[in-house]
Scaffold this motif. Structure first.
Motif, PDB file in Angstrom:
ATOM      1  N   LEU A  84     -66.517 -10.326 -87.379  1.00 17.11           N
ATOM      2  CA  LEU A  84     -67.031  -9.138 -86.722  1.00 17.11           C
ATOM      3  C   LEU A  84     -68.081  -8.521 -87.629  1.00 17.11           C
ATOM      4  O   LEU A  84     -67.821  -8.287 -88.814  1.00 17.11           O
ATOM      5  CB  LEU A  84     -65.907  -8.139 -86.441  1.00 17.11           C
ATOM      6  N   ALA A  85     -69.253  -8.289 -87.088  1.00 21.65           N
ATOM      7  CA  ALA A  85     -70.369  -7.732 -87.858  1.00 21.65           C
ATOM      8  C   ALA A  85     -70.565  -6.274 -87.481  1.00 21.65           C
ATOM      9  O   ALA A  85     -70.741  -5.953 -86.306  1.00 21.65           O
ATOM     10  CB  ALA A  85     -71.636  -8.533 -87.591  1.00 21.65           C
ATOM     11  N   VAL A  86     -70.518  -5.406 -88.486  1.00 25.14           N
ATOM     12  CA  VAL A  86     -70.721  -3.976 -88.287  1.00 25.14           C
ATOM     13  C   VAL A  86     -72.116  -3.637 -88.795  1.00 25.14           C
ATOM     14  O   VAL A  86     -72.420  -3.867 -89.965  1.00 25.14           O
ATOM     15  CB  VAL A  86     -69.664  -3.149 -89.040  1.00 25.14           C
ATOM     16  N   LEU A  87     -72.949  -3.113 -87.915  1.00 24.39           N
ATOM     17  CA  LEU A  87     -74.311  -2.721 -88.261  1.00 24.39           C
ATOM     18  C   LEU A  87     -74.399  -1.208 -88.158  1.00 24.39           C
ATOM     19  O   LEU A  87     -74.037  -0.633 -87.122  1.00 24.39           O
ATOM     20  CB  LEU A  87     -75.313  -3.360 -87.305  1.00 24.39           C
ATOM     21  N   THR A 122     -69.189  -8.987 -97.318  1.00 22.71           N
ATOM     22  CA  THR A 122     -68.200  -9.568 -96.411  1.00 22.71           C
ATOM     23  C   THR A 122     -66.811  -9.423 -97.007  1.00 22.71           C
ATOM     24  O   THR A 122     -66.622  -9.482 -98.224  1.00 22.71           O
ATOM     25  CB  THR A 122     -68.475 -11.069 -96.153  1.00 22.71           C
ATOM     26  N   VAL A 123     -65.858  -9.221 -96.126  1.00 24.11           N
ATOM     27  CA  VAL A 123     -64.471  -9.039 -96.548  1.00 24.11           C
ATOM     28  C   VAL A 123     -63.544  -9.564 -95.451  1.00 24.11           C
ATOM     29  O   VAL A 123     -63.861  -9.466 -94.265  1.00 24.11           O
ATOM     30  CB  VAL A 123     -64.181  -7.552 -96.849  1.00 24.11           C
ATOM     31  N   THR A 124     -62.439 -10.159 -95.862  1.00 29.04           N
ATOM     32  CA  THR A 124     -61.378 -10.543 -94.922  1.00 29.04           C
ATOM     33  C   THR A 124     -60.229  -9.580 -95.154  1.00 29.04           C
ATOM     34  O   THR A 124     -59.737  -9.448 -96.285  1.00 29.04           O
ATOM     35  CB  THR A 124     -60.932 -11.994 -95.142  1.00 29.04           C
ATOM     36  N   ASP A 125     -59.826  -8.880 -94.097  1.00 29.79           N
ATOM     37  CA  ASP A 125     -58.782  -7.862 -94.264  1.00 29.79           C
ATOM     38  C   ASP A 125     -57.405  -8.494 -94.394  1.00 29.79           C
ATOM     39  O   ASP A 125     -57.246  -9.712 -94.301  1.00 29.79           O
ATOM     40  CB  ASP A 125     -58.845  -6.827 -93.135  1.00 29.79           C
ATOM     41  N   PHE A 127     -55.062  -8.743 -92.485  1.00 24.32           N
ATOM     42  CA  PHE A 127     -54.579  -9.406 -91.282  1.00 24.32           C
ATOM     43  C   PHE A 127     -55.320 -10.710 -91.004  1.00 24.32           C
ATOM     44  O   PHE A 127     -55.097 -11.350 -89.990  1.00 24.32           O
ATOM     45  CB  PHE A 127     -54.693  -8.469 -90.074  1.00 24.32           C
ATOM     46  N   GLY A 128     -56.259 -11.080 -91.902  1.00 22.01           N
ATOM     47  CA  GLY A 128     -56.998 -12.325 -91.753  1.00 22.01           C
ATOM     48  C   GLY A 128     -58.255 -12.215 -90.917  1.00 22.01           C
ATOM     49  O   GLY A 128     -58.871 -13.233 -90.588  1.00 22.01           O
ATOM     50  N   ILE A 129     -58.674 -10.991 -90.590  1.00 21.11           N
ATOM     51  CA  ILE A 129     -59.893 -10.789 -89.802  1.00 21.11           C
ATOM     52  C   ILE A 129     -61.066 -10.656 -90.771  1.00 21.11           C
ATOM     53  O   ILE A 129     -61.027  -9.863 -91.714  1.00 21.11           O
ATOM     54  CB  ILE A 129     -59.795  -9.526 -88.918  1.00 21.11           C
ATOM     55  N   SER A 130     -62.125 -11.437 -90.524  1.00 20.97           N
ATOM     56  CA  SER A 130     -63.315 -11.420 -91.382  1.00 20.97           C
ATOM     57  C   SER A 130     -64.341 -10.442 -90.829  1.00 20.97           C
ATOM     58  O   SER A 130     -64.619 -10.428 -89.627  1.00 20.97           O
ATOM     59  CB  SER A 130     -63.924 -12.822 -91.461  1.00 20.97           C
ATOM     60  N   TRP A 131     -64.903  -9.640 -91.744  1.00 21.07           N
ATOM     61  CA  TRP A 131     -65.878  -8.607 -91.404  1.00 21.07           C
ATOM     62  C   TRP A 131     -67.146  -8.788 -92.210  1.00 21.07           C
ATOM     63  O   TRP A 131     -67.086  -9.178 -93.383  1.00 21.07           O
ATOM     64  CB  TRP A 131     -65.309  -7.232 -91.718  1.00 21.07           C
TER      65      TRP A 131
END
Length: 138
Positions: A84-87, A122-125, A127-131
């Motif tokens: 998921l990309a946050v801009l 970039t970071v993986t939280d 819960f294993g979700i990559s951001w």
């Protein structure tokens, strides 16, 4: 501030994007290849990476979907190849959100200036979700 899906492919990004472009009748995207990156003598670009897609995007049913190939040799697992990309235009938000998600998570790339963004990381939280966090302007 959009949150956009980002799909990664193991060298088949161009083929996938052409397919999705056809299916959804979208405009042809602008494409940046690994060979378009500024050269870094400390990290020479392997020949097999040059034509891979570094970044492109399509608008599908009103949502921007971003795409790239993985770098040769990087792990690629179907099913976990989505981030998921946050801009955003807020430096404070980028830092706050990144560090909150990094708690008990895994940092892939520390927040830093890149040639496309004044602040990116970039970071993986936990819960294993990559951001991916991308400051659009400063």
């Amino acid at each position: 501030m959009p949150v956009q899906p980002y799909l990664n492919f193991p060298g088949t990004c161009e083929e996938a994007v052409r397919f999705y472009q056809s299916v959804f009748s979208t405009e042809a995207p602008e494409t940046m290849r690994f060979s378009d990156m500024p050269a870094d003598p400390e990290y020479p670009l392997p020949e097999e990476a040059a034509d891979r897609i570094l970044h492109t995007r399509l608008t599908i049913a009103g949502t921007t979907v971003m795409f790239s190939d993985t770098f040769p040799g990087m792990e690629h697992t179907v099913g976990t190849n989505v981030t998921l990309a946050v801009l955003t235009d807020s430096r404070e938000n980028v830092k706050q959100w990144f560090h909150a998600l990094a708690e008990n998570g895994t940092v892939g790339m520390e927040l830093q200036e890149t040639f496309w963004s004044p602040l990116y990381g970039t970071v993986t939280d936990r819960f294993g979700i990559s951001w991916q966090f991308n400051l659009e302007s400063d």
